[in-house]
Design a protein around this motif. Structure first.
Motif, PDB file in Angstrom:
ATOM      1  N   CYS A 187      -9.968  13.674  -4.155  1.00 47.48           N
ATOM      2  CA  CYS A 187      -9.298  14.324  -3.026  1.00 47.48           C
ATOM      3  C   CYS A 187     -10.042  14.079  -1.718  1.00 47.48           C
ATOM      4  CB  CYS A 187      -9.158  15.822  -3.279  1.00 47.48           C
ATOM      5  SG  CYS A 187      -8.056  16.271  -4.631  1.00 47.48           S
ATOM      6  N   GLU A 188     -11.359  14.211  -1.745  1.00 52.53           N
ATOM      7  CA  GLU A 188     -12.159  13.991  -0.553  1.00 52.53           C
ATOM      8  C   GLU A 188     -11.988  12.579  -0.034  1.00 52.53           C
ATOM      9  OE1 GLU A 188     -16.161  14.999  -1.508  1.00 52.53           O
ATOM     10  OE2 GLU A 188     -15.692  17.092  -1.981  1.00 52.53           O
ATOM     11  N   ALA A 189     -12.019  11.590  -0.930  1.00 50.72           N
ATOM     12  CA  ALA A 189     -11.860  10.191  -0.519  1.00 50.72           C
ATOM     13  C   ALA A 189     -10.491   9.949   0.083  1.00 50.72           C
ATOM     14  CB  ALA A 189     -12.098   9.279  -1.715  1.00 50.72           C
ATOM     15  N   LEU A 190      -9.457  10.522  -0.524  1.00 50.92           N
ATOM     16  CA  LEU A 190      -8.095  10.332  -0.010  1.00 50.92           C
ATOM     17  C   LEU A 190      -7.885  11.051   1.306  1.00 50.92           C
ATOM     18  CD1 LEU A 190      -6.177  10.612  -3.394  1.00 50.92           C
ATOM     19  CD2 LEU A 190      -6.476   8.540  -2.015  1.00 50.92           C
ATOM     20  N   ARG A 191      -8.507  12.229   1.464  1.00 53.79           N
ATOM     21  CA  ARG A 191      -8.408  12.925   2.755  1.00 53.79           C
ATOM     22  C   ARG A 191      -9.024  12.089   3.866  1.00 53.79           C
ATOM     23  NH1 ARG A 191     -10.092  17.734  -0.092  1.00 53.79           N
ATOM     24  NH2 ARG A 191      -8.396  19.250  -0.290  1.00 53.79           N
ATOM     25  N   SER A 192     -10.135  11.445   3.582  1.00 52.39           N
ATOM     26  CA  SER A 192     -10.823  10.644   4.597  1.00 52.39           C
ATOM     27  C   SER A 192      -9.963   9.474   5.046  1.00 52.39           C
ATOM     28  CB  SER A 192     -12.157  10.110   4.039  1.00 52.39           C
ATOM     29  OG  SER A 192     -13.019  11.189   3.716  1.00 52.39           O
ATOM     30  N   ALA A 193      -9.140   8.960   4.134  1.00 53.41           N
ATOM     31  CA  ALA A 193      -8.313   7.812   4.450  1.00 53.41           C
ATOM     32  C   ALA A 193      -6.936   8.213   4.967  1.00 53.41           C
ATOM     33  CB  ALA A 193      -8.153   6.936   3.219  1.00 53.41           C
ATOM     34  N   HIS A 194      -6.581   9.471   4.824  1.00 54.29           N
ATOM     35  CA  HIS A 194      -5.219   9.923   5.163  1.00 54.29           C
ATOM     36  C   HIS A 194      -5.066  10.095   6.677  1.00 54.29           C
ATOM     37  CE1 HIS A 194      -1.377  11.727   4.897  1.00 54.29           C
ATOM     38  NE2 HIS A 194      -1.752  12.980   5.054  1.00 54.29           N
TER      39      HIS A 194
ATOM     40  N   VAL B  84      -9.590   0.251 -26.229  1.00 51.73           N
ATOM     41  CA  VAL B  84     -11.010   0.325 -26.577  1.00 51.73           C
ATOM     42  C   VAL B  84     -11.709  -1.008 -26.356  1.00 51.73           C
ATOM     43  CG1 VAL B  84     -12.621   0.641 -28.493  1.00 51.73           C
ATOM     44  CG2 VAL B  84     -10.708   2.227 -28.204  1.00 51.73           C
ATOM     45  N   ASP B  85     -11.050  -2.105 -26.701  1.00 49.74           N
ATOM     46  CA  ASP B  85     -11.705  -3.412 -26.731  1.00 49.74           C
ATOM     47  C   ASP B  85     -11.629  -4.191 -25.424  1.00 49.74           C
ATOM     48  OD1 ASP B  85     -12.303  -2.954 -29.386  1.00 49.74           O
ATOM     49  OD2 ASP B  85     -10.615  -4.139 -30.158  1.00 49.74           O
ATOM     50  N   LYS B  86     -10.592  -3.962 -24.643  1.00 45.73           N
ATOM     51  CA  LYS B  86     -10.340  -4.834 -23.499  1.00 45.73           C
ATOM     52  C   LYS B  86     -10.577  -4.109 -22.176  1.00 45.73           C
ATOM     53  CE  LYS B  86      -6.467  -7.196 -23.842  1.00 45.73           C
ATOM     54  NZ  LYS B  86      -5.044  -7.520 -24.126  1.00 45.73           N
ATOM     55  N   PRO B  87     -10.958  -4.848 -21.124  1.00 39.40           N
ATOM     56  CA  PRO B  87     -11.056  -4.232 -19.792  1.00 39.40           C
ATOM     57  C   PRO B  87      -9.666  -3.936 -19.247  1.00 39.40           C
ATOM     58  CG  PRO B  87     -11.366  -6.599 -19.625  1.00 39.40           C
ATOM     59  CD  PRO B  87     -11.303  -6.286 -21.100  1.00 39.40           C
ATOM     60  N   HIS B  88      -9.593  -3.039 -18.288  1.00 37.32           N
ATOM     61  CA  HIS B  88      -8.291  -2.786 -17.670  1.00 37.32           C
ATOM     62  C   HIS B  88      -7.874  -3.975 -16.810  1.00 37.32           C
ATOM     63  CE1 HIS B  88      -9.961  -2.114 -13.666  1.00 37.32           C
ATOM     64  NE2 HIS B  88     -10.806  -1.215 -14.161  1.00 37.32           N
ATOM     65  N   ARG B  89      -6.620  -4.032 -16.505  1.00 37.14           N
ATOM     66  CA  ARG B  89      -6.101  -5.115 -15.676  1.00 37.14           C
ATOM     67  C   ARG B  89      -6.761  -5.090 -14.284  1.00 37.14           C
ATOM     68  NH1 ARG B  89      -0.580  -4.541 -18.320  1.00 37.14           N
ATOM     69  NH2 ARG B  89       0.018  -6.668 -18.877  1.00 37.14           N
ATOM     70  N   PRO B  90      -6.810  -6.241 -13.606  1.00 38.37           N
ATOM     71  CA  PRO B  90      -7.308  -6.253 -12.224  1.00 38.37           C
ATOM     72  C   PRO B  90      -6.473  -5.318 -11.346  1.00 38.37           C
ATOM     73  CG  PRO B  90      -7.105  -8.491 -13.066  1.00 38.37           C
ATOM     74  CD  PRO B  90      -6.460  -7.594 -14.086  1.00 38.37           C
ATOM     75  N   ILE B  91      -7.141  -4.541 -10.524  1.00 42.43           N
ATOM     76  CA  ILE B  91      -6.453  -3.586  -9.648  1.00 42.43           C
ATOM     77  C   ILE B  91      -6.001  -4.326  -8.397  1.00 42.43           C
ATOM     78  CG2 ILE B  91      -6.595  -1.394  -8.429  1.00 42.43           C
ATOM     79  CD1 ILE B  91      -6.885  -1.239 -11.497  1.00 42.43           C
ATOM     80  N   THR B  92      -4.700  -4.483  -8.253  1.00 42.33           N
ATOM     81  CA  THR B  92      -4.135  -5.261  -7.154  1.00 42.33           C
ATOM     82  C   THR B  92      -3.605  -4.395  -6.012  1.00 42.33           C
ATOM     83  OG1 THR B  92      -2.020  -5.331  -8.343  1.00 42.33           O
ATOM     84  CG2 THR B  92      -3.528  -7.181  -8.657  1.00 42.33           C
ATOM     85  N   VAL B  93      -3.773  -3.083  -6.099  1.00 43.15           N
ATOM     86  CA  VAL B  93      -3.327  -2.196  -5.016  1.00 43.15           C
ATOM     87  C   VAL B  93      -4.238  -2.429  -3.809  1.00 43.15           C
ATOM     88  CG1 VAL B  93      -2.933   0.194  -4.317  1.00 43.15           C
ATOM     89  CG2 VAL B  93      -2.516  -0.508  -6.696  1.00 43.15           C
ATOM     90  N   PRO B  94      -3.682  -2.720  -2.644  1.00 38.13           N
ATOM     91  CA  PRO B  94      -4.529  -3.057  -1.493  1.00 38.13           C
ATOM     92  C   PRO B  94      -5.316  -1.857  -0.955  1.00 38.13           C
ATOM     93  CG  PRO B  94      -2.262  -3.835  -1.188  1.00 38.13           C
ATOM     94  CD  PRO B  94      -2.253  -2.895  -2.339  1.00 38.13           C
ATOM     95  N   GLY B  95      -6.378  -2.175  -0.193  1.00 40.91           N
ATOM     96  CA  GLY B  95      -7.089  -1.177   0.599  1.00 40.91           C
ATOM     97  C   GLY B  95      -7.944  -0.231  -0.222  1.00 40.91           C
ATOM     98  N   MET B  96      -8.286   0.892   0.426  1.00 42.65           N
ATOM     99  CA  MET B  96      -9.184   1.861  -0.203  1.00 42.65           C
ATOM    100  C   MET B  96      -8.584   2.496  -1.441  1.00 42.65           C
ATOM    101  SD  MET B  96      -8.207   5.306  -0.022  1.00 42.65           S
ATOM    102  CE  MET B  96      -9.804   6.022  -0.227  1.00 42.65           C
ATOM    103  N   LEU B  97      -7.248   2.597  -1.493  1.00 42.91           N
ATOM    104  CA  LEU B  97      -6.628   3.202  -2.672  1.00 42.91           C
ATOM    105  C   LEU B  97      -6.913   2.359  -3.906  1.00 42.91           C
ATOM    106  CD1 LEU B  97      -4.950   5.464  -3.859  1.00 42.91           C
ATOM    107  CD2 LEU B  97      -2.881   4.180  -3.274  1.00 42.91           C
TER     108      LEU B  97
ATOM    109  N   THR C  27       0.832  -1.200   0.000  1.00 41.70           N
ATOM    110  CA  THR C  27       0.000   0.000   0.000  1.00 41.70           C
ATOM    111  C   THR C  27       0.865   1.247   0.000  1.00 41.70           C
ATOM    112  OG1 THR C  27      -1.701  -1.189   1.246  1.00 41.70           O
ATOM    113  CG2 THR C  27      -1.860   1.211   1.175  1.00 41.70           C
ATOM    114  N   PRO C  28       0.849   2.036  -1.082  1.00 42.10           N
ATOM    115  CA  PRO C  28       1.612   3.290  -1.098  1.00 42.10           C
ATOM    116  C   PRO C  28       1.033   4.293  -0.102  1.00 42.10           C
ATOM    117  CG  PRO C  28       0.967   2.597  -3.310  1.00 42.10           C
ATOM    118  CD  PRO C  28       0.172   1.775  -2.350  1.00 42.10           C
ATOM    119  N   ARG C  29       1.772   5.339   0.157  1.00 36.56           N
ATOM    120  CA  ARG C  29       1.314   6.386   1.065  1.00 36.56           C
ATOM    121  C   ARG C  29       0.147   7.152   0.451  1.00 36.56           C
ATOM    122  NH1 ARG C  29       6.985   9.103   3.269  1.00 36.56           N
ATOM    123  NH2 ARG C  29       7.774   7.235   4.364  1.00 36.56           N
ATOM    124  N   VAL C  30      -0.955   7.136   1.169  1.00 40.22           N
ATOM    125  CA  VAL C  30      -2.142   7.823   0.677  1.00 40.22           C
ATOM    126  C   VAL C  30      -1.872   9.319   0.546  1.00 40.22           C
ATOM    127  CG1 VAL C  30      -4.527   8.435   1.242  1.00 40.22           C
ATOM    128  CG2 VAL C  30      -3.734   6.080   1.551  1.00 40.22           C
ATOM    129  N   GLY C  31      -1.045   9.863   1.443  1.00 36.20           N
ATOM    130  CA  GLY C  31      -0.752  11.295   1.384  1.00 36.20           C
ATOM    131  C   GLY C  31      -0.094  11.711   0.087  1.00 36.20           C
TER     132      GLY C  31
END
Length: 277
Positions: A270-277, A235-248, A113-117
């Motif tokens: 920004c609001e979401a990240l502030r809430s988790a920071h 355009v054609d494919k979904p993005h890769r699965p997001i493997t970053v843990p937690g709310m981020l 998990t990278p630094r939310v800040g």
């Protein structure tokens, strides 16, 4: 039309800036960039020139300068022309890119998990640009400079949202595909151009956070795929699965929604990240 850099600072640019010392930073895609110390401060000085595939790169430094003059004090931004295109000088931003800052997470070999800040500081820089009415159009990890003085979003040469002199303007033909939103890729495939949007910027911020944390591009395609095939994959494919843990990770998932209307705004990020920071 094409030219090959890097280029030394022209004599009239040196006369305008009176450099005490200068250091070559980069030369690629039609732009030579110098780190220049002057009696009044340190500046990033850009020399734009045409390449074999793009003429607009010659205009980009002046175009960016006219945008910066609408965002920061005009005395800190200078620009003009030189024999191969345009040049600009803007305050040097000291720091390290988001991609380099999060290198330990990619090296760890497992999801961390990278630094939310730090994510928040990047989102704030983007939200500030959006609040001034501009879409960046080229959001990528190397354009977020994280330093002691704050986080800066640089390279505004492709931004849209305000007045730009016709002499320096050009049509938007996409950005670095590794961060391009599906609707931008689709438009370029269909018509050759697109319109940068704040929603596409949010997607690109999500893709920037994702690749910086994991080392993976948002969509899978071969390393040697040409630009058109890369865009077709987006355009054609979904993005890769997001493997970053937690709310981020959950937030990145929302930012990279395929439908622009389903993405949070930069202010909501920004609001979401502030809430988790």
């Amino acid at each position: 039309m094409s030219s090959q850099g890097p280029y030394e600072l022209p004599t009239h640019v040196q006369s305008a800036l009176t450099p005490l010392n200068e250091k070559l930073v980069t030369d690629r895609r039609g732009s030579t960039v110098w780190n220049v110390q002057t009696p009044t401060g340190r500046f990033a000085v850009k020399l734009g020139y045409p390449t074999q595939t793009h003429a607009w790169t010659a205009l980009a430094p002046a175009r960016e300068a006219t945008i910066l003059r609408q965002l920061i004090a005009t005395e800190h931004v200078r620009f003009g022309t030189w024999e191969k295109g345009t040049w600009s000088a803007q305050p040097w931003r000291e720091g390290i890119s988001l991609y380099d800052r999060w290198e330990p997470h990619r090296r760890s070999g497992k999801p961390t998990t990278p630094r939310v800040g730090e994510a928040l500081s990047c989102a704030l820089a983007l939200a500030n640009l959006h609040e001034h009415g501009w879409a960046h159009g080229d959001v990528q990890p190397n354009h977020f400079v994280i330093g002691a003085g704050g986080t800066f979003l640089i390279d505004l040469g492709l931004a849209r949202g305000g007045e730009v002199p016709e002499a320096y303007d050009f049509r938007y033909r996409g950005c670095l595909v590794h961060y391009e939103a599906p609707e931008i890729s689709r438009s370029i495939l269909e018509s050759g151009t697109a319109v940068p949007t704040k929603e596409a910027d949010v997607y690109a911020l999500g893709a920037s956070l994702f690749i910086s944390a994991t080392g993976w591009r948002h969509v899978s395609y071969p390393d040697d795929a040409d630009r058109r095939d890369q865009r077709q994959a987006i355009v054609d494919k979904p993005h890769r699965p997001i493997t970053v843990p937690g709310m981020l990770g959950k937030l990145i998932e929302q930012m990279m929604s395929r439908e622009p209307a389903d993405r949070p705004t930069s202010s909501e990020v920004c609001e979401a990240l502030r809430s988790a920071h």
